[in-house]
Design a protein around this motif. Structure first.
Motif, mmCIF file in Angstrom:
data_model
loop_
_atom_site.group_PDB
_atom_site.id
_atom_site.type_symbol
_atom_site.label_atom_id
_atom_site.label_comp_id
_atom_site.label_asym_id
_atom_site.label_seq_id
_atom_site.Cartn_x
_atom_site.Cartn_y
_atom_site.Cartn_z
ATOM 1 N N SER A 17 0.822 -1.208 0.000
ATOM 2 C CA SER A 17 0.000 0.000 0.000
ATOM 3 C C SER A 17 0.858 1.260 0.000
ATOM 4 O O SER A 17 0.633 2.187 -0.788
ATOM 5 C CB SER A 17 -0.926 -0.012 1.221
ATOM 6 O OG SER A 17 -1.623 1.207 1.343
ATOM 7 N N LEU A 81 -10.244 -2.616 6.845
ATOM 8 C CA LEU A 81 -9.007 -2.347 6.122
ATOM 9 C C LEU A 81 -9.210 -2.382 4.609
ATOM 10 O O LEU A 81 -8.488 -1.714 3.861
ATOM 11 C CB LEU A 81 -7.939 -3.365 6.526
ATOM 12 C CG LEU A 81 -6.505 -3.150 6.029
ATOM 13 C CD1 LEU A 81 -5.991 -1.781 6.446
ATOM 14 C CD2 LEU A 81 -5.590 -4.247 6.560
ATOM 15 N N LEU A 85 -7.920 0.523 1.248
ATOM 16 C CA LEU A 85 -7.121 -0.109 0.190
ATOM 17 C C LEU A 85 -7.812 0.003 -1.169
ATOM 18 O O LEU A 85 -7.153 0.268 -2.182
ATOM 19 C CB LEU A 85 -6.877 -1.584 0.524
ATOM 20 C CG LEU A 85 -5.913 -1.863 1.688
ATOM 21 C CD1 LEU A 85 -5.847 -3.363 1.969
ATOM 22 C CD2 LEU A 85 -4.513 -1.320 1.384
ATOM 23 N N VAL A 122 -5.104 2.986 6.647
ATOM 24 C CA VAL A 122 -4.325 1.751 6.666
ATOM 25 C C VAL A 122 -3.456 1.690 7.916
ATOM 26 O O VAL A 122 -3.391 0.658 8.603
ATOM 27 C CB VAL A 122 -3.461 1.624 5.392
ATOM 28 C CG1 VAL A 122 -2.530 0.412 5.487
ATOM 29 C CG2 VAL A 122 -4.342 1.515 4.149
#
Length: 426
Positions: A17, A81, A85, A122
């Motif tokens: 990420s 999460l 993303l 994140v």
């Protein structure tokens, strides 16, 4: 370290990420200037646009970070999460397609909105996930490794930006961000939740186990938004937590100003371009990777988070000080070498915070701290963007060059404007 297999998948997700995000950073100033002020190295409009984006994203993050942290306490880290993303992919696709003026403004609008969640989402959930799976005595090491993984992603992303063309940068970044979301969805295991996970001590959603089961069916997402009163209660719950929040705010206030204006300052002052930006960032992140992967796990348990936090804050001061008085093109490179200690403050601060709350409040606590830092990101552009635009403008009322006063650098041509095609000596 406990649950290493589970944590390794988290580290890979965080690496991918951040790799995607940081790969684009050195190229964004050039893309912004080309779209807003074609052919110029100095542009107040670009600085104001960057500051405005940072402020709007910060306002949203103030609300969204405590919210997604609190929701993850109830519904699990993995589910929440996935949101940042997936959102991170959208603006990257726009610049991977084209980088014309219209596409830039489309990217700018989408990025401003998605950054409300992706800017710290994140990290917030990764920190809470670590706190779920690591005992208190080993959290400083675990948080240090996480920060080291982030720094390693910065190194890899910056090195890739140094080697790839601008078009390739955004194409590769898009592919990596997609891989990050898929990898997390396939491999990361959800943290086992306790039976009373929906009973938040701060929010007091249910009085008893029976009432909790009934209330959980009726309470919507909007009911789980922490109010300012809830955040205030959390801050009052511990003096240490309050002091950590205070440090996080002012440290972020300074760092946000530096991040928003430094690249534009270097471009105007020394005519830096994408490759020079990447070189400076690369030096800083290599040092950060070494310190967080080696120093934190070994020294953290021995000397404590408070000492390492002080070292990191002082290194940050020195870094900003030398950047602000840079009198030659090599000074930013030398200042970046302090990255060995510069990035110690964040993981130690997060570790201190994690020990002040219970297991069912980790998401809310980390989200609260990130919300406070986001609020600093709102205020920072109001201070630094107008000041930077004023000083870097062609008709600036004065030339601010503190290094000339301190080091008696008397070469009068230092203030002369150089042609944009001058080469930069690194």
């Amino acid at each position: 370290m406990e649950n290493w297999g589970r944590l390794s998948h988290l580290f890979v997700t965080v690496f991918l990420s951040n790799f995607s995000e940081l790969m684009m950073s050195p190229a964004i100033p050039d893309v912004t200037l080309a779209a807003v002020c074609p052919g110029k190295d100095e542009c107040s409009a670009a600085i104001y646009l960057t500051g405005f984006q940072q402020a709007i994203a910060g306002i949203g993050s103030v609300i969204m970070m405590p919210l997604i942290g609190n929701l993850s306490d109830a519904y699990g880290r993995k589910l929440l999460l996935m949101i940042p993303l997936v959102l991170a992919i959208i603006p990257t696709v726009v610049l991977a397609w084209k980088r014309t003026t219209n596409f830039f403004y489309a990217y700018y609008a989408i990025k401003t909105l998605t950054a409300m969640i992706t800017q710290g989402g994140v990290l917030c959930l990764a920190l809470a996930y670590l706190a779920d799976n690591v005992s208190e005595g080993k959290r400083v090491s675990a948080f240090g490794v996480l920060q080291g993984v982030v720094s390693a992603a910065y190194v890899g992303g910056t090195l890739a930006a140094r080697l790839l063309s601008t078009a390739q940068i955004f194409q590769v970044a898009t592919a990596v961000s997609i891989v990050a979301a898929i990898y997390m969805g396939v491999f990361l295991k959800e943290t086992p939740r306790q039976i009373d996970a929906l009973e938040q001590p701060i929010l007091n959603l249910a009085e008893s186990e029976e009432d909790s089961c009934k209330a959980s069916k009726k309470i919507g997402v909007i009911r789980k938004i922490p109010s300012p009163r809830d955040i205030f209660r959390l801050l009052k719950s511990s003096i240490t937590f309050s002091l950590a929040a205070f440090v996080a705010f002012f440290n972020s206030l300074a760092e946000a100003g530096l991040q928003a204006c430094l690249l534009y300052f270097l471009k105007a002052r020394f005519h830096f371009k994408k490759d020079q930006f990447a070189d400076v960032l690369l030096i800083a992140y290599i040092g950060a990777t070494i310190s967080n992967m080696i120093f934190m796990p070994t020294l953290g348990p021995l000397i404590g988070e408070e000492t390492l936090l002080s070292v990191g804050l002082f290194a940050g001061f020195l870094n900003m000080f030398f950047d602000s008085i840079a009198w030659a093109a090599w000074v930013p490179y030398a200042s970046a070498s302090m990255g060995m200690f510069l990035f110690l403050s964040s993981p130690n601060l997060r570790s201190i915070v994690s020990k002040q709350v219970g297991p069912n409040e980790q998401g809310l606590a980390q989200g609260c701290i990130l919300g406070i830092t986001a609020f600093a990101n709102v205020i920072s552009p109001l201070i630094y963007s107008p000041l930077s635009a004023l000083v870097l403008a062609e008709d600036a009322p004065f030339h601010f060059q503190a290094g000339w006063l301190l080091f008696e650098y008397n070469d009068s041509h230092i203030f002369e404007k150089k042609p944009s095609n001058d080469s930069v000596e690194a």
